[in-house]
Design a protein around this motif. Structure first.
Motif, mmCIF file in Angstrom:
data_model
loop_
_atom_site.group_PDB
_atom_site.id
_atom_site.type_symbol
_atom_site.label_atom_id
_atom_site.label_comp_id
_atom_site.label_asym_id
_atom_site.label_seq_id
_atom_site.Cartn_x
_atom_site.Cartn_y
_atom_site.Cartn_z
ATOM 1 N N GLY A 65 0.824 -1.209 0.000
ATOM 2 C CA GLY A 65 0.000 0.000 0.000
ATOM 3 C C GLY A 65 0.856 1.256 0.000
ATOM 4 N N ALA A 66 1.912 1.264 0.822
ATOM 5 C CA ALA A 66 2.805 2.427 0.881
ATOM 6 C C ALA A 66 3.542 2.625 -0.447
ATOM 7 N N ALA A 67 4.008 1.533 -1.040
ATOM 8 C CA ALA A 67 4.712 1.639 -2.324
ATOM 9 C C ALA A 67 3.784 2.141 -3.426
ATOM 10 N N PHE A 68 2.549 1.665 -3.434
ATOM 11 C CA PHE A 68 1.571 2.096 -4.430
ATOM 12 C C PHE A 68 1.272 3.590 -4.256
ATOM 13 N N TYR A 69 1.128 4.020 -3.007
ATOM 14 C CA TYR A 69 0.895 5.436 -2.711
ATOM 15 C C TYR A 69 2.055 6.291 -3.217
ATOM 16 N N VAL A 70 3.259 5.922 -2.868
ATOM 17 C CA VAL A 70 4.434 6.690 -3.295
ATOM 18 C C VAL A 70 4.517 6.719 -4.816
ATOM 19 N N ALA A 71 4.330 5.570 -5.438
ATOM 20 C CA ALA A 71 4.426 5.518 -6.900
ATOM 21 C C ALA A 71 3.413 6.439 -7.568
ATOM 22 N N MET A 72 2.160 6.385 -7.147
ATOM 23 C CA MET A 72 1.107 7.147 -7.827
ATOM 24 C C MET A 72 1.102 8.626 -7.453
ATOM 25 N N HIS A 73 1.204 8.919 -6.158
ATOM 26 C CA HIS A 73 1.020 10.296 -5.698
ATOM 27 C C HIS A 73 2.313 11.108 -5.618
ATOM 28 N N TRP A 74 3.430 10.448 -5.416
ATOM 29 C CA TRP A 74 4.682 11.181 -5.285
ATOM 30 C C TRP A 74 5.474 11.169 -6.588
ATOM 31 N N LEU A 75 5.279 10.145 -7.420
ATOM 32 C CA LEU A 75 6.097 10.022 -8.627
ATOM 33 C C LEU A 75 5.307 10.171 -9.927
ATOM 34 N N VAL A 76 4.409 9.244 -10.201
ATOM 35 C CA VAL A 76 3.744 9.184 -11.503
ATOM 36 C C VAL A 76 2.847 10.391 -11.762
ATOM 37 N N GLY A 77 1.938 10.686 -10.840
ATOM 38 C CA GLY A 77 1.024 11.821 -11.032
ATOM 39 C C GLY A 77 1.755 13.130 -11.301
ATOM 40 N N PRO A 78 2.705 13.510 -10.437
ATOM 41 C CA PRO A 78 3.457 14.739 -10.702
ATOM 42 C C PRO A 78 4.307 14.666 -11.981
ATOM 43 N N ALA A 79 4.908 13.503 -12.245
ATOM 44 C CA ALA A 79 5.733 13.366 -13.451
ATOM 45 C C ALA A 79 4.911 13.540 -14.723
ATOM 46 N N LEU A 80 3.661 13.075 -14.684
ATOM 47 C CA LEU A 80 2.777 13.237 -15.841
ATOM 48 C C LEU A 80 2.156 14.633 -15.900
ATOM 49 N N GLY A 81 2.325 15.404 -14.833
ATOM 50 C CA GLY A 81 1.774 16.747 -14.792
ATOM 51 C C GLY A 81 0.277 16.799 -14.581
ATOM 52 N N VAL A 82 -0.296 15.741 -13.997
ATOM 53 C CA VAL A 82 -1.750 15.723 -13.779
ATOM 54 C C VAL A 82 -2.129 16.031 -12.327
ATOM 55 N N LYS A 83 -1.137 16.156 -11.457
ATOM 56 C CA LYS A 83 -1.420 16.522 -10.070
ATOM 57 C C LYS A 83 -0.229 17.240 -9.475
ATOM 58 N N GLN A 84 -0.536 18.022 -8.453
ATOM 59 C CA GLN A 84 0.513 18.704 -7.705
ATOM 60 C C GLN A 84 1.392 17.653 -7.018
ATOM 61 N N PRO A 85 2.665 17.928 -6.853
ATOM 62 C CA PRO A 85 3.485 16.995 -6.065
ATOM 63 C C PRO A 85 2.907 16.829 -4.667
ATOM 64 N N GLU A 86 2.937 15.633 -4.177
ATOM 65 C CA GLU A 86 2.313 15.304 -2.890
ATOM 66 C C GLU A 86 2.921 16.105 -1.745
ATOM 67 N N TRP A 87 4.166 16.469 -1.848
ATOM 68 C CA TRP A 87 4.801 17.215 -0.768
ATOM 69 C C TRP A 87 4.206 18.619 -0.605
#
Length: 156
Positions: free
Chosen positions: A103-125
């Motif tokens: 669950g933690a890895a999936f969260y980090v991957a989607m919200h901290w890496l993929v979403g921001p990298a694709l430019g579809v969401k603000q960085p989680e930080w």
């Protein structure tokens, strides 16, 4: 693939689907209560904008068709994640430790890496504490549900 392994995979996929449906219900309920599109609707619209597709006004609730795309895509992502769990674990993986790590890895991957990298969401930080807590809890519950259902099916 052994019968136990086939059951474990089926259980992981079922767990991912059940957890995804639960999160879908929470998101849609939140939309109805607040009168505002969910974060997932905003993500879908940001992705559609990146692809040059027309999107509804930012404050408009999703139509039934748009909800189908939003929630269907989210459920497919959950199934893919559950398949990743099944592929990266075995029948001896502890449910709690494996589920929380997944669950933690999936969260980090989607919200901290993929979403921001694709430019579809603000960085989680940049998110507030309440958002960070909600995202973390949702993904940890997703991981635990996937792991527990996988284990239960393995022994069924």
């Amino acid at each position: 693939m052994t019968d136990s392994n086939t059951k474990r995979w089926a259980g992981a996929l079922a767990g991912g689907l059940v957890a995804g449906l639960g999160i879908t219900a929470l998101l849609m309920s939140g939309e109805r209560k607040s009168g505002e599109p969910s974060e997932l609707a905003k993500l879908e619209r940001a992705a559609a904008d990146k692809l040059g597709l027309d999107t509804p006004p930012a404050d408009q609730l999703p139509s039934a068709g748009e909800q189908t795309v939003i929630q269907g895509g989210h459920l497919i992502l959950g199934l893919l994640a559950a398949a990743a769990y099944a592929a990266s674990t075995d029948e001896d993986t502890p449910v709690v430790a494996g589920g929380l790590a997944f669950g933690a890895a999936f969260y980090v991957a989607m919200h901290w890496l993929v979403g921001p990298a694709l430019g579809v969401k603000q960085p989680e930080w940049r998110a507030d504490r309440a958002t960070l807590a909600m995202h973390t809890i949702n993904h940890l519950v997703f991981g635990l549900t996937t792991a527990a259902t996988s284990r239960a099916a393995q022994h069924a």
